[in-house]
Enzyme design. Structure first.
Site, PDB file in Angstrom:
ATOM      1  N   LYS A  26      32.077  71.544  10.986  1.00  9.30           N
ATOM      2  CA  LYS A  26      32.702  71.292  12.284  1.00  9.30           C
ATOM      3  C   LYS A  26      33.381  69.940  12.169  1.00  9.30           C
ATOM      4  CE  LYS A  26      32.652  69.629  16.010  1.00  9.30           C
ATOM      5  NZ  LYS A  26      33.743  68.742  16.421  1.00  9.30           N
TER       6      LYS A  26
ATOM      7  N   GLU B 288      24.552  59.683   8.840  1.00  5.85           N
ATOM      8  CA  GLU B 288      25.283  58.451   8.533  1.00  5.85           C
ATOM      9  C   GLU B 288      25.925  58.010   9.844  1.00  5.85           C
ATOM     10  OE1 GLU B 288      27.695  59.710   5.216  1.00  5.85           O
ATOM     11  OE2 GLU B 288      26.006  59.555   3.848  1.00  5.85           O
TER      12      GLU B 288
ATOM     13  N   CYS C 235      33.331  52.833   9.085  1.00  7.96           N
ATOM     14  CA  CYS C 235      31.937  52.544   9.466  1.00  7.96           C
ATOM     15  C   CYS C 235      31.413  51.309   8.755  1.00  7.96           C
ATOM     16  CB  CYS C 235      31.061  53.743   9.149  1.00  7.96           C
ATOM     17  SG  CYS C 235      31.202  54.235   7.424  1.00  7.96           S
TER      18      CYS C 235
ATOM     19  N   GLU D  63      29.112  48.041  18.427  1.00  8.02           N
ATOM     20  CA  GLU D  63      30.155  48.544  17.534  1.00  8.02           C
ATOM     21  C   GLU D  63      31.414  48.827  18.350  1.00  8.02           C
ATOM     22  OE1 GLU D  63      30.024  52.637  15.995  1.00  8.02           O
ATOM     23  OE2 GLU D  63      30.441  51.825  14.008  1.00  8.02           O
TER      24      GLU D  63
HETATM   25  P1  NAD Z   1      31.301  61.039  17.108  1.00  2.00           P
HETATM   26  O1  NAD Z   1      29.833  60.883  17.006  1.00  2.00           O
HETATM   27  O2  NAD Z   1      31.940  60.920  18.430  1.00  2.00           O
HETATM   28  O3  NAD Z   1      31.736  62.469  16.557  1.00  2.00           O
HETATM   29  C1  NAD Z   1      31.420  62.901  15.256  1.00  2.00           C
HETATM   30  C2  NAD Z   1      31.358  64.414  15.231  1.00  2.00           C
HETATM   31  O4  NAD Z   1      30.260  64.853  16.023  1.00  2.00           O
HETATM   32  C3  NAD Z   1      32.596  65.096  15.799  1.00  2.00           C
HETATM   33  O5  NAD Z   1      32.893  66.217  14.990  1.00  2.00           O
HETATM   34  C4  NAD Z   1      32.128  65.512  17.179  1.00  2.00           C
HETATM   35  O6  NAD Z   1      32.820  66.623  17.699  1.00  2.00           O
HETATM   36  C5  NAD Z   1      30.683  65.869  16.906  1.00  2.00           C
HETATM   37  N1  NAD Z   1      29.792  65.845  18.068  1.00  2.00           N
HETATM   38  C6  NAD Z   1      29.844  65.031  19.155  1.00  2.00           C
HETATM   39  N2  NAD Z   1      28.815  65.303  19.988  1.00  2.00           N
HETATM   40  C7  NAD Z   1      28.101  66.295  19.426  1.00  2.00           C
HETATM   41  C8  NAD Z   1      26.930  67.007  19.797  1.00  2.00           C
HETATM   42  N3  NAD Z   1      26.270  66.732  20.936  1.00  2.00           N
HETATM   43  N4  NAD Z   1      26.468  67.961  18.976  1.00  2.00           N
HETATM   44  C9  NAD Z   1      27.094  68.247  17.825  1.00  2.00           C
HETATM   45  N5  NAD Z   1      28.214  67.606  17.409  1.00  2.00           N
HETATM   46  C10 NAD Z   1      28.712  66.649  18.204  1.00  2.00           C
HETATM   47  O7  NAD Z   1      31.900  60.014  16.062  1.00  2.00           O
HETATM   48  P2  NAD Z   1      33.439  59.680  15.827  1.00  2.00           P
HETATM   49  O8  NAD Z   1      33.946  58.964  17.027  1.00  2.00           O
HETATM   50  O9  NAD Z   1      34.138  60.902  15.348  1.00  2.00           O
HETATM   51  O10 NAD Z   1      33.353  58.665  14.586  1.00  2.00           O
HETATM   52  C11 NAD Z   1      33.174  57.288  14.728  1.00  2.00           C
HETATM   53  C12 NAD Z   1      31.717  56.915  14.520  1.00  2.00           C
HETATM   54  O11 NAD Z   1      31.280  57.407  13.264  1.00  2.00           O
HETATM   55  C13 NAD Z   1      31.467  55.431  14.480  1.00  2.00           C
HETATM   56  O12 NAD Z   1      30.286  55.141  15.186  1.00  2.00           O
HETATM   57  C14 NAD Z   1      31.261  55.133  12.995  1.00  2.00           C
HETATM   58  O13 NAD Z   1      30.500  54.001  12.708  1.00  2.00           O
HETATM   59  C15 NAD Z   1      30.583  56.380  12.561  1.00  2.00           C
HETATM   60  N6  NAD Z   1      30.744  56.576  11.119  1.00  2.00           N
HETATM   61  C16 NAD Z   1      29.672  56.355  10.287  1.00  2.00           C
HETATM   62  C17 NAD Z   1      29.820  56.505   8.917  1.00  2.00           C
HETATM   63  C18 NAD Z   1      28.683  56.256   7.975  1.00  2.00           C
HETATM   64  O14 NAD Z   1      28.810  56.604   6.803  1.00  2.00           O
HETATM   65  N7  NAD Z   1      27.580  55.686   8.409  1.00  2.00           N
HETATM   66  C19 NAD Z   1      31.064  56.879   8.396  1.00  2.00           C
HETATM   67  C20 NAD Z   1      32.131  57.088   9.280  1.00  2.00           C
HETATM   68  C21 NAD Z   1      31.954  56.939  10.641  1.00  2.00           C
END
Ligand code: NAD
Length: 486
Positions: A178, A254, A288, A390
């Protein structure tokens, strides 16, 4: 205008509900695609296809053959490099200068690296003494976990998705992906390459949609899913963990970060400036691992601030296909509002804006894009929102420190624990400080230098588990012990 469909059992299919959503180019604000939104029926079809593939050719395929296919998959991405590059840059607005070095080549490399890792990992064996003197032989086998749900974010769409799909497939699992609703293009394109190189149907499935009460939640709550690997915000991780708890589904997370950089007076200042410009502003600050807190030893503080300011003001914002562009827009207007609210908070909380702090003047064709200025603050207190939370934008706060002990304490004073960059030419100090940082990854005199064989993940609220190299096997396989009484 692209139409993006789900990829289920080797075929592109639309949603039964007919639900669609728009895909926007964040650089221009223009609609560039329509995307099918999966409901429960599509999620169910994808999981069922993934389960069936485990019982079919894929499940029976010898490891060497599977590894060869993954190498072909990587070559298949490389053969269509320009298409992947354009799709990724249109979806995110990121400059091709970045994506052609990081997103696409690393997205392809993930398949080769993990195919090679899995071929070369031994399992353990123990002889056990028994009272009758005959003993028992223990050995372990690794089996694929089953159907893996891969939920990925928008900041490095292809790279972070294949970082999970690569090891999952190398270990013999099947996947339902997804991707983020903001960036569906390259995940869909990968479906075409899967078919081109002959990955069996049902091994790689993609469903599009949102999180809560949409494709993401339906997938994480599906009873046919054997493991969930997720990259995204810490708050989303918490929601997914709750969904996973119902069926005790295994998770690998992550999550977010609020990463520090520590700049010692004995650093090579050129390297520290160059590295911090990248760690704070690469991908418009949407990495991230990016640096949002910079701690600088007092004797070099003023020089560092003025040099980082000069470097920041040299960054060129612009179109993805302009080779001069250093920085693109944020991912969406919604995210821009969030970042700009922190720009306002920094001022309200008494910070000094060293540079940036607002929105840039862009040319007419980019005027509707999600642009913000790269921004540096000083003078905020340690408990200011911009220092603790963040932001995920092109911004950082710089604060002086006086002792090594103080720098370590400041770096660790966060609920996150993803990455830290240390800048020093003193090798003893480098080892001493690196060892005391509460984070999953510490870089000394570099940033985002990744050897894919090494463990990757976050401490504290930045994640659960480690992926990378042999560590990925902990999540993507079930280790089974066999005990033979002799
Ligand atoms: P997000 O959590 O908003 O979304 C990530 C994914 O989760 C999307 O595909 C979204 O549709 C899905 N999602 C959202 N709510 C959900 C739920 N309740 N159930 C299932 N899936 C759901 O994150 P984002 O805004 O896309 O990305 C930015 C964030 O990601 C930042 O916090 C960043 O630090 C983090 N990030 C972490 C790493 C790492 O390796 N630690 C790497 C990249 C990004």
């Amino acid at each position: 205008m692209r139409e993006v469909k789900h990829f289920i059992n080797g075929e592109f299919v639309g949603s039964a509900s007919g639900k669609l959503f728009d895909n926007i180019n964040p650089a221009t604000g223009q609609k560039i695609g329509i995307v099918h939104e999966a409901g429960a029926p599509e999620v169910d079809a994808a999981v069922t296809a993934a389960q069936a593939a485990l019982q079919g050719d894929w499940g029976k395929m010898p490891l060497a053959e599977r590894a060869d296919l993954l190498h072909k998959l990587a070559d298949g991405i490389t053969a269509r490099f320009d298409e992947f590059l354009e799709a990724e840059c249109l979806d995110t607005g990121k400059p091709q200068k970045l994506a052609c070095h990081i997103d696409i080549p690393r997205g392809a490399a993930n398949f080769k690296v993990f195919a090679d890792v899995v071929k070369n990992v031994p399992t353990e064996s123990f002889m056990l003494d028994t009272p009758d003197g005959a003993g028992a032989l223990n050995y372990s086998l690794r089996k694929p976990k089953g159907v893996i749900a891969v939920i990925s974010p928008w900041n490095l769409p292809l790279l972070l998705m294949t970082w999970k799909v690569g090891p999952a497939l190398a270990c013999g699992n099947t996947v339902v992906v997804k991707p983020s609703e903001e960036t569906p293009f390259t995940t869909a394109l990968l479906g075409e390459v899967m078919n081109e190189v002959g990955i069996p149907k049902g091994v790689y499935n993609v469903i599009h949609g949102f999180g809560p009460n949409s494709a993401g939640e339906f997938l994480t709550r599906h009873k046919g899913v054997d493991g969930i690997t997720f990259t995204g915000e810490t708050g989303t991780g918490s929601a997914i963990m709750k969904a996973a708890a119902d069926d005790i589904t295994d998770i690998s997370f992550e999550l977010g970060g609020k990463n520090p950089a520590i700049v010692f007076a004995d650093c090579d200042m050129d390297k520290a400036i160059e590295g911090t410009l990248r760690s704070a502003f690469a991908n418009c600050g949407q990495v991230c691992l990016g640096t949002e807190r910079v701690y600088v030893e007092r004797p070099v503080y003023d020089a560092f601030v003025s040099r980082l300011k000069a470097g920041t003001e040299n960054l060129k914002l612009g179109k993805w296909d302009d080779p001069e562009t250093d920085m693109g827009p944020l991912i969406s207007q919604e995210h821009r509002e969030k970042v700009l609210s922190y720009y306002q908070k920094a001022v309200d909380e008494g910070g000094t804006v060293v540079t940036g702090g607002g929105t840039p003047e862009m040319s007419a064709d980019l005027a509707q894009g999600a642009w913000v200025e790269p921004t540096i603050w000083t003078g905020l207190s340690d408990d200011a929102a911009c220092v603790r939370e963040e932001i995920f934008g092109p911004c950082c706060h710089i604060r002086p420190f006086d002792t090594e002990e103080e720098a370590i304490e400041l770096a660790n004073s966060t609920e996150y624990g993803l990455a830290t960059a240390i800048w020093t030419e003193n090798v003893s100090r480098a080892h001493r400080v690196a060892g005391r940082i509460d984070a999953g990854i510490v870089w000394v005199n570099s940033w985002f230098l990744r050897d894919l064989r090494t463990p990757f993940g976050g401490a504290k609220q930045s994640g659960i588990g480690r992926e990378g190299g042999v560590h990925s096997l902990e999540f993507y396989t079930e280790l089974k012990n066999i005990c033979i009484k002799l």
